[in-house]
Design a protein around this motif. Structure first.
Motif, mmCIF file in Angstrom:
data_model
loop_
_atom_site.group_PDB
_atom_site.id
_atom_site.type_symbol
_atom_site.label_atom_id
_atom_site.label_comp_id
_atom_site.label_asym_id
_atom_site.label_seq_id
_atom_site.Cartn_x
_atom_site.Cartn_y
_atom_site.Cartn_z
ATOM 1 N N MET A 195 4.582 18.759 -2.198
ATOM 2 C CA MET A 195 5.531 19.000 -3.196
ATOM 3 C C MET A 195 5.331 18.521 -4.433
ATOM 4 O O MET A 195 5.484 18.821 -5.765
ATOM 5 C CB MET A 195 7.285 18.324 -2.777
ATOM 6 C CG MET A 195 7.978 19.144 -3.471
ATOM 7 S SD MET A 195 8.258 20.615 -3.276
ATOM 8 C CE MET A 195 8.524 21.049 -1.701
ATOM 9 N N ASP A 196 4.434 17.264 -4.465
ATOM 10 C CA ASP A 196 3.871 16.599 -5.549
ATOM 11 C C ASP A 196 3.229 17.533 -6.590
ATOM 12 O O ASP A 196 2.767 17.285 -7.680
ATOM 13 C CB ASP A 196 3.266 15.075 -5.350
ATOM 14 C CG ASP A 196 4.363 14.231 -4.811
ATOM 15 O OD1 ASP A 196 5.230 13.982 -5.304
ATOM 16 O OD2 ASP A 196 3.834 13.265 -4.120
ATOM 17 N N ILE A 197 2.144 18.317 -5.649
ATOM 18 C CA ILE A 197 1.639 19.359 -6.125
ATOM 19 C C ILE A 197 1.952 20.407 -7.263
ATOM 20 O O ILE A 197 1.709 20.842 -8.150
ATOM 21 C CB ILE A 197 0.437 19.933 -5.392
ATOM 22 C CG1 ILE A 197 -0.358 18.733 -4.400
ATOM 23 C CG2 ILE A 197 -0.454 20.880 -5.713
ATOM 24 C CD1 ILE A 197 -1.335 19.593 -3.481
ATOM 25 N N ILE A 244 5.852 36.892 -3.373
ATOM 26 C CA ILE A 244 5.534 36.295 -4.710
ATOM 27 C C ILE A 244 4.967 37.263 -5.678
ATOM 28 O O ILE A 244 5.282 37.165 -6.658
ATOM 29 C CB ILE A 244 4.546 35.129 -4.456
ATOM 30 C CG1 ILE A 244 5.377 33.861 -3.664
ATOM 31 C CG2 ILE A 244 4.101 34.592 -5.573
ATOM 32 C CD1 ILE A 244 4.545 32.901 -3.216
ATOM 33 N N VAL A 245 4.156 38.247 -5.083
ATOM 34 C CA VAL A 245 3.259 39.021 -5.856
ATOM 35 C C VAL A 245 4.727 40.043 -6.373
ATOM 36 O O VAL A 245 4.290 40.633 -7.387
ATOM 37 C CB VAL A 245 2.280 39.941 -5.131
ATOM 38 C CG1 VAL A 245 1.635 40.805 -5.966
ATOM 39 C CG2 VAL A 245 1.190 38.771 -4.830
ATOM 40 N N ALA A 283 11.127 31.977 -7.789
ATOM 41 C CA ALA A 283 10.975 30.578 -7.890
ATOM 42 C C ALA A 283 11.446 30.145 -6.400
ATOM 43 O O ALA A 283 10.617 29.216 -5.851
ATOM 44 C CB ALA A 283 12.036 29.846 -8.706
ATOM 45 N N ILE A 284 12.192 30.739 -5.511
ATOM 46 C CA ILE A 284 12.365 30.394 -4.034
ATOM 47 C C ILE A 284 11.127 30.816 -3.358
ATOM 48 O O ILE A 284 10.875 29.793 -2.566
ATOM 49 C CB ILE A 284 13.721 31.138 -3.758
ATOM 50 C CG1 ILE A 284 15.145 30.902 -4.374
ATOM 51 C CG2 ILE A 284 14.126 31.096 -2.119
ATOM 52 C CD1 ILE A 284 16.187 31.529 -4.407
ATOM 53 N N ILE A 289 5.209 26.940 -0.967
ATOM 54 C CA ILE A 289 4.350 25.499 -1.048
ATOM 55 C C ILE A 289 4.734 24.736 0.220
ATOM 56 O O ILE A 289 3.961 24.073 0.637
ATOM 57 C CB ILE A 289 4.812 24.920 -2.393
ATOM 58 C CG1 ILE A 289 4.281 26.053 -3.499
ATOM 59 C CG2 ILE A 289 4.235 23.650 -2.539
ATOM 60 C CD1 ILE A 289 2.826 25.948 -3.651
ATOM 61 N N LEU A 290 5.926 24.791 0.463
ATOM 62 C CA LEU A 290 6.384 24.123 1.608
ATOM 63 C C LEU A 290 5.590 24.261 2.950
ATOM 64 O O LEU A 290 5.313 23.332 3.732
ATOM 65 C CB LEU A 290 8.045 24.062 1.950
ATOM 66 C CG LEU A 290 9.084 23.401 1.081
ATOM 67 C CD1 LEU A 290 10.516 23.963 1.253
ATOM 68 C CD2 LEU A 290 8.964 22.040 1.027
ATOM 69 N N LYS A 291 5.282 25.561 3.137
ATOM 70 C CA LYS A 291 4.895 25.860 4.365
ATOM 71 C C LYS A 291 3.301 25.655 4.321
ATOM 72 O O LYS A 291 2.614 25.762 5.324
ATOM 73 C CB LYS A 291 4.948 27.274 4.634
ATOM 74 C CG LYS A 291 6.522 27.614 4.860
ATOM 75 C CD LYS A 291 6.933 29.112 5.328
ATOM 76 C CE LYS A 291 6.141 29.545 6.600
ATOM 77 N NZ LYS A 291 6.919 28.979 7.758
ATOM 78 N N SER A 292 2.741 25.732 3.076
ATOM 79 C CA SER A 292 1.411 25.559 2.835
ATOM 80 C C SER A 292 0.680 24.354 3.118
ATOM 81 O O SER A 292 -0.447 24.424 3.660
ATOM 82 C CB SER A 292 0.953 26.246 1.328
ATOM 83 O OG SER A 292 1.293 27.535 1.082
#
Length: 321
Positions: free
Chosen positions: A1-3, A207-208, A240-241, A247-250
């Motif tokens: 999440m910092d990323i 996302i795309v 955004a969602i 990102i959370l899953k990555s």
């Protein structure tokens, strides 16, 4: 999440000093997810804040941050007035007007620097959530999320289409129509564990898809002459969602970006407009504007970051003496 914080900080710089031309304008439309994501991050981690009983400490921290940031920009603006040989007294009087005070208190709009609205908004959101929790009625905020997002669109980006007029964007760019709904979305993603339920490949496709629909919205509104000043499109929320959950899953791992997000993203957000002003002035005098505008967001982001890193090292060195 910092990323994600580090990335969003860069996207915000891109909003305030965008890349040039039509490509830059369309890219800026995509960067509008940055502030919603920041609110979502706060909402996502709010359960941890509650678990540690640090709600009031978080509010106090944001309050002092608002004071520090506004004092900083007051001093900066005074310095600019001195350098430009403008009337300082007239400037101070223009700041402390009844209208400005009302807008600051009611709509988070700082007369010293427009981007500081975010700090006031997050403060109000945290206070409201704390009060709601006292009465066990935070669900009301979650129920209002969709309504508030629609209000933002109706009186914001789509106001020209619906009402054939624009409204002051600060009426919707504040704690109520931006802060609360995105905070609640982030909080719901955490509490309902939605990130565990969504497929990663599906998220990539979404996302795309929402990036394309964001660009399509802008294209349609611009060509129809109905592109209002307010910057959130319908697709902005969905983009955004999806990016947030992806990102959370990555589970990305990058120590450099993570450090930037964790240590510097807040103050990078706060002070980068100062560097925008400095660089635009310098390159203007050097006659390098035509070159600078293509790299301005990168230069501002990197320069602000380097300044913050140096400042932190100086502070550490002074404390060690």
């Amino acid at each position: 999440m910092d990323i994600l914080k580090a990335i969003c900080a860069f996207l915000i710089v891109c909003i305030h000093v965008p890349f040039p031309g039509r490509v830059g304008a369309y890219f800026t439309a995509l960067t509008r997810i940055a502030v919603p994501v920041f609110f979502m991050i706060t909402g996502y981690f709010y359960s941890d804040t509650v678990a540690r009983h640090k709600e009031k400490q978080q509010i106090e921290k944001i309050f002092y941050l608002i004071v520090e940031a506004n004092i900083l920009f007051f001093i900066w603006n005074i310095a600019l007035n001195v350098l430009r040989r403008e009337n300082i007294v007239a400037y101070i009087r223009s700041i402390f007007t009844g209208k400005n005070i009302i807008e600051f208190l009611a709509l988070n709009e700082s007369p010293l620097a427009g981007h500081l609205w975010y700090l006031g908004a997050i403060l109000y959101v945290l206070v409201i959530v704390l009060l709601m929790d006292e009465f066990n009625c935070r669900k009301i905020l979650c129920c209002l999320t969709l309504v508030l997002l629609i209000v933002d669109l109706v009186f914001g980006k789509y106001s020209l289409l619906i009402f054939h007029r624009e409204f002051p964007y600060i009426l919707v760019r504040n704690f109520l129509c931006v802060g609360i709904p995105y905070f609640c979305i982030g909080n719901l993603i955490r509490e309902k564990r939605y990130s565990e339920k969504w497929n990663k490949k599906v998220l990539q496709i979404l996302i795309v898809a929402f990036a394309i629909t964001t660009l399509a919205e802008r294209f349609a509104l611009v060509n129809a002459g109905l592109n209002a000043t307010r910057d959130h499109y319908i697709s902005t929320t969905f983009l955004a969602i999806c990016l947030f959950v992806y990102i959370l899953k990555s589970n990305w791992h990058n120590k450099g970006l993570a450090m930037i997000g964790r240590k510097y993203s807040t103050w990078l957000y706060i002070i980068h407009p100062i560097f925008i002003t400095v660089f635009s002035t310098v390159v203007g005098k050097l006659g390098l504007k035509s070159i600078y505008r293509y790299v301005a967001p990168i230069v501002v982001y990197c320069a602000t970051l380097v300044f913050l890193i140096i400042l932190q090292k100086v502070k550490i060195a002074m404390k060690s003496k």
